[in-house]
Design a protein around this motif. Structure first.
Motif, mmCIF file in Angstrom:
data_model
loop_
_atom_site.group_PDB
_atom_site.id
_atom_site.type_symbol
_atom_site.label_atom_id
_atom_site.label_comp_id
_atom_site.label_asym_id
_atom_site.label_seq_id
_atom_site.Cartn_x
_atom_site.Cartn_y
_atom_site.Cartn_z
ATOM 1 N N VAL A 124 73.950 102.023 -2.091
ATOM 2 C CA VAL A 124 72.351 101.981 -2.443
ATOM 3 C C VAL A 124 71.746 103.478 -1.825
ATOM 4 O O VAL A 124 70.578 103.839 -2.481
ATOM 5 C CB VAL A 124 71.598 100.819 -1.510
ATOM 6 C CG1 VAL A 124 70.398 100.836 -1.569
ATOM 7 C CG2 VAL A 124 72.244 99.469 -2.263
ATOM 8 N N LEU A 125 72.174 103.932 -0.614
ATOM 9 C CA LEU A 125 71.654 104.855 -0.193
ATOM 10 C C LEU A 125 72.033 106.275 -1.042
ATOM 11 O O LEU A 125 71.279 107.159 -1.007
ATOM 12 C CB LEU A 125 72.123 105.242 1.318
ATOM 13 C CG LEU A 125 71.808 104.371 2.412
ATOM 14 C CD1 LEU A 125 72.534 104.712 3.731
ATOM 15 C CD2 LEU A 125 70.435 104.556 2.618
ATOM 16 N N GLU A 126 73.131 106.342 -1.711
ATOM 17 C CA GLU A 126 73.374 107.462 -2.456
ATOM 18 C C GLU A 126 72.620 107.360 -4.160
ATOM 19 O O GLU A 126 72.339 108.268 -4.309
ATOM 20 C CB GLU A 126 74.846 107.502 -2.666
ATOM 21 C CG GLU A 126 75.564 108.533 -3.629
ATOM 22 C CD GLU A 126 77.045 108.486 -3.729
ATOM 23 O OE1 GLU A 126 77.546 109.384 -4.549
ATOM 24 O OE2 GLU A 126 77.539 107.488 -3.018
ATOM 25 N N PRO B 192 77.010 93.097 -18.447
ATOM 26 C CA PRO B 192 75.631 93.213 -19.068
ATOM 27 C C PRO B 192 75.269 94.756 -18.359
ATOM 28 O O PRO B 192 74.190 95.255 -18.959
ATOM 29 C CB PRO B 192 75.071 92.239 -17.904
ATOM 30 C CG PRO B 192 76.261 91.235 -17.786
ATOM 31 C CD PRO B 192 77.370 92.111 -17.617
ATOM 32 N N PHE B 193 75.959 95.241 -17.435
ATOM 33 C CA PHE B 193 75.302 96.574 -17.079
ATOM 34 C C PHE B 193 75.925 97.787 -17.626
ATOM 35 O O PHE B 193 75.612 98.981 -17.229
ATOM 36 C CB PHE B 193 75.721 96.621 -15.445
ATOM 37 C CG PHE B 193 75.539 95.306 -14.609
ATOM 38 C CD1 PHE B 193 74.100 94.829 -14.699
ATOM 39 C CD2 PHE B 193 76.401 94.728 -13.950
ATOM 40 C CE1 PHE B 193 73.816 93.875 -13.827
ATOM 41 C CE2 PHE B 193 76.168 93.499 -13.392
ATOM 42 C CZ PHE B 193 74.788 93.009 -13.393
ATOM 43 N N ARG B 194 77.086 97.415 -18.377
ATOM 44 C CA ARG B 194 77.745 98.696 -19.134
ATOM 45 C C ARG B 194 77.911 99.884 -18.357
ATOM 46 O O ARG B 194 77.632 101.120 -18.627
ATOM 47 C CB ARG B 194 76.812 99.132 -20.371
ATOM 48 C CG ARG B 194 76.560 97.996 -21.434
ATOM 49 C CD ARG B 194 77.415 97.659 -22.293
ATOM 50 N NE ARG B 194 77.328 96.535 -23.262
ATOM 51 C CZ ARG B 194 78.358 96.185 -24.127
ATOM 52 N NH1 ARG B 194 79.430 96.770 -24.225
ATOM 53 N NH2 ARG B 194 78.171 95.144 -24.786
ATOM 54 N N PRO B 195 78.883 99.677 -17.528
ATOM 55 C CA PRO B 195 79.213 100.783 -16.506
ATOM 56 C C PRO B 195 80.099 101.676 -17.018
ATOM 57 O O PRO B 195 81.100 101.137 -18.052
ATOM 58 C CB PRO B 195 79.614 100.292 -15.252
ATOM 59 C CG PRO B 195 80.143 98.989 -15.730
ATOM 60 C CD PRO B 195 79.394 98.560 -16.721
ATOM 61 N N ALA B 196 80.330 102.912 -16.898
ATOM 62 C CA ALA B 196 81.273 103.711 -17.529
ATOM 63 C C ALA B 196 82.647 103.966 -16.447
ATOM 64 O O ALA B 196 83.731 104.209 -16.998
ATOM 65 C CB ALA B 196 80.647 105.109 -17.789
ATOM 66 N N GLY C 19 70.227 101.096 -8.907
ATOM 67 C CA GLY C 19 71.444 102.098 -8.830
ATOM 68 C C GLY C 19 72.885 101.267 -9.429
ATOM 69 O O GLY C 19 72.713 100.588 -10.295
ATOM 70 N N SER C 20 73.693 101.605 -8.477
ATOM 71 C CA SER C 20 75.079 100.929 -8.792
ATOM 72 C C SER C 20 75.642 99.864 -8.122
ATOM 73 O O SER C 20 76.481 99.311 -8.214
ATOM 74 C CB SER C 20 76.147 102.173 -8.434
ATOM 75 O OG SER C 20 76.096 102.236 -6.873
ATOM 76 N N PHE C 21 74.411 99.272 -7.551
ATOM 77 C CA PHE C 21 74.357 98.121 -6.454
ATOM 78 C C PHE C 21 75.194 96.714 -7.562
ATOM 79 O O PHE C 21 75.827 95.904 -7.113
ATOM 80 C CB PHE C 21 73.120 97.709 -5.984
ATOM 81 C CG PHE C 21 73.287 96.306 -5.074
ATOM 82 C CD1 PHE C 21 73.871 96.377 -3.718
ATOM 83 C CD2 PHE C 21 73.146 95.025 -5.683
ATOM 84 C CE1 PHE C 21 74.090 95.293 -3.176
ATOM 85 C CE2 PHE C 21 73.210 93.812 -4.923
ATOM 86 C CZ PHE C 21 73.593 94.191 -3.770
ATOM 87 N N PRO C 22 74.259 96.647 -8.603
ATOM 88 C CA PRO C 22 74.710 95.323 -9.450
ATOM 89 C C PRO C 22 76.433 95.505 -9.850
ATOM 90 O O PRO C 22 77.085 94.556 -9.786
ATOM 91 C CB PRO C 22 73.938 95.264 -10.727
ATOM 92 C CG PRO C 22 72.704 95.964 -10.126
ATOM 93 C CD PRO C 22 73.128 97.141 -9.166
ATOM 94 N N THR C 23 76.524 96.422 -10.145
ATOM 95 C CA THR C 23 77.914 96.873 -10.746
ATOM 96 C C THR C 23 78.980 96.765 -9.580
ATOM 97 O O THR C 23 79.963 96.174 -9.808
ATOM 98 C CB THR C 23 78.264 98.419 -11.349
ATOM 99 O OG1 THR C 23 77.253 98.413 -12.541
ATOM 100 C CG2 THR C 23 79.714 98.383 -11.770
ATOM 101 N N ASP C 24 78.621 97.428 -8.438
ATOM 102 C CA ASP C 24 79.472 97.409 -7.264
ATOM 103 C C ASP C 24 79.625 95.887 -6.993
ATOM 104 O O ASP C 24 80.768 95.637 -6.325
ATOM 105 C CB ASP C 24 79.148 98.253 -6.122
ATOM 106 C CG ASP C 24 79.068 99.725 -6.524
ATOM 107 O OD1 ASP C 24 79.750 100.118 -7.514
ATOM 108 O OD2 ASP C 24 78.398 100.428 -5.821
ATOM 109 N N PHE C 25 78.636 95.208 -6.845
ATOM 110 C CA PHE C 25 78.518 93.747 -6.421
ATOM 111 C C PHE C 25 79.763 92.895 -6.971
ATOM 112 O O PHE C 25 80.116 91.850 -6.483
ATOM 113 C CB PHE C 25 77.294 93.113 -6.408
ATOM 114 C CG PHE C 25 77.069 91.831 -5.612
ATOM 115 C CD1 PHE C 25 77.374 92.015 -4.234
ATOM 116 C CD2 PHE C 25 76.654 90.862 -6.251
ATOM 117 C CE1 PHE C 25 77.274 90.710 -3.564
ATOM 118 C CE2 PHE C 25 76.351 89.647 -5.602
ATOM 119 C CZ PHE C 25 76.893 89.427 -4.378
#
Length: 261
Positions: free
Chosen positions: A156-158, A107-111, A163-169
């Protein structure tokens, strides 16, 4: 070179692949556009190499140094302690968790999916070492189980929230699901040691070995997958029978890849 060969094969391959792809991108030897994950080109142009390569593109600058050290420490600890003598199980676990990350991140379509992979390795290690204290970048000591959450916090700080939280999670979710299936569930069912809900494929066990320990020499790490009689160890033979026989034509090629780094 001898020091490199002492690194367990899966860890050596994971860290070496990340450094090769990342440094290649930094030095413009490799174009990032050709290795990041872009689903339309994966499905319509059959560029399937993007599925593994998107896990290999790490950060730049000083972050690359810290990330490389963290990746090596956590992966090496998993392979030499939790998965000691079970190289095939560890390799299969990484592939399984990466596959779940690919699906969960749709759902987040990360590269790039390097961070979720790193967090999955950290979280899987932490689930088996909950009480252990770890030193976070030499600043503060925290419980091992909090390390993956700390990594999410740094993200999150970066990049801000979400941000990238959903993908990292997704990396944490994948590690937790795999831990439950392979570690927690068998224990609650009082299964024999190393009996997993999802067994490692037989061809991978025959290729990398399982259940017979390791020996480290000056020439590298030797994985003894067979017993003293020359026949497969009982655990290996049983797992090989349970696994899928997907062929062995690429055995030499994959072994050669594992020895490159």
């Amino acid at each position: 070179m001898d020091e490199l060969r002492r690194i367990p094969p899966v860890t050596r391959t994971v860290v070496g692949s990340m450094l090769a792809v990342t440094l290649g991108s930094i030095l413009t030897i490799v174009r990032p556009q050709s290795i990041v994950l872009y689903w339309p080109w994966v499905t319509r142009r059959a560029q399937i190499w993007r599925l593994p390569s998107c896990f290999c593109l790490g950060p730049k600058g000083l972050s690359l140094i810290f990330t490389t050290i963290l990746l090596y420490q956590q992966s090496n600890s998993l392979e030499t302690e939790h998965f000691q003598g079970r190289t095939a199980d560890y390799a299969f676990s990484l592939v399984a968790m990466q596959s779940m990350i690919l699906l969960l991140s749709l759902p987040f379509r990360p590269a790039v999916l390097f961070n979720p992979m790193l967090i999955s390795i950290i979280h899987y290690w932490a689930l088996g070492n909950r009480a252990q204290k770890v030193n976070l970048y030499g600043i503060v000591s925290i419980p091992a189980i909090a390390l993956s959450w700390a990594m999410l916090g740094f993200g999150v700080l970066e990049s801000g929230f979400p941000g990238s939280f959903p993908t990292d999670f997704t990396g944490m979710i994948a590690a937790h699901l795999w831990w439950y299936a392979q570690e927690h569930y068998p224990r609650t069912r009082r299964q024999p040691p190393h009996r997993r809900l999802i067994p490692t494929p037989g061809f991978l066990i025959r290729l990398l070995g399982n259940g017979s320990g390791t020996t480290t020499t000056g020439a590298g790490t030797i994985f003894a997958a067979r017993g003293g009689s020359g026949r497969p160890a009982p655990e290996e033979a049983a797992a090989a029978r349970r696994g899928h026989s997907w062929g062995s034509g690429n055995k030499l090629a994959i072994r050669a890849i594992l020895r490159i780094f």
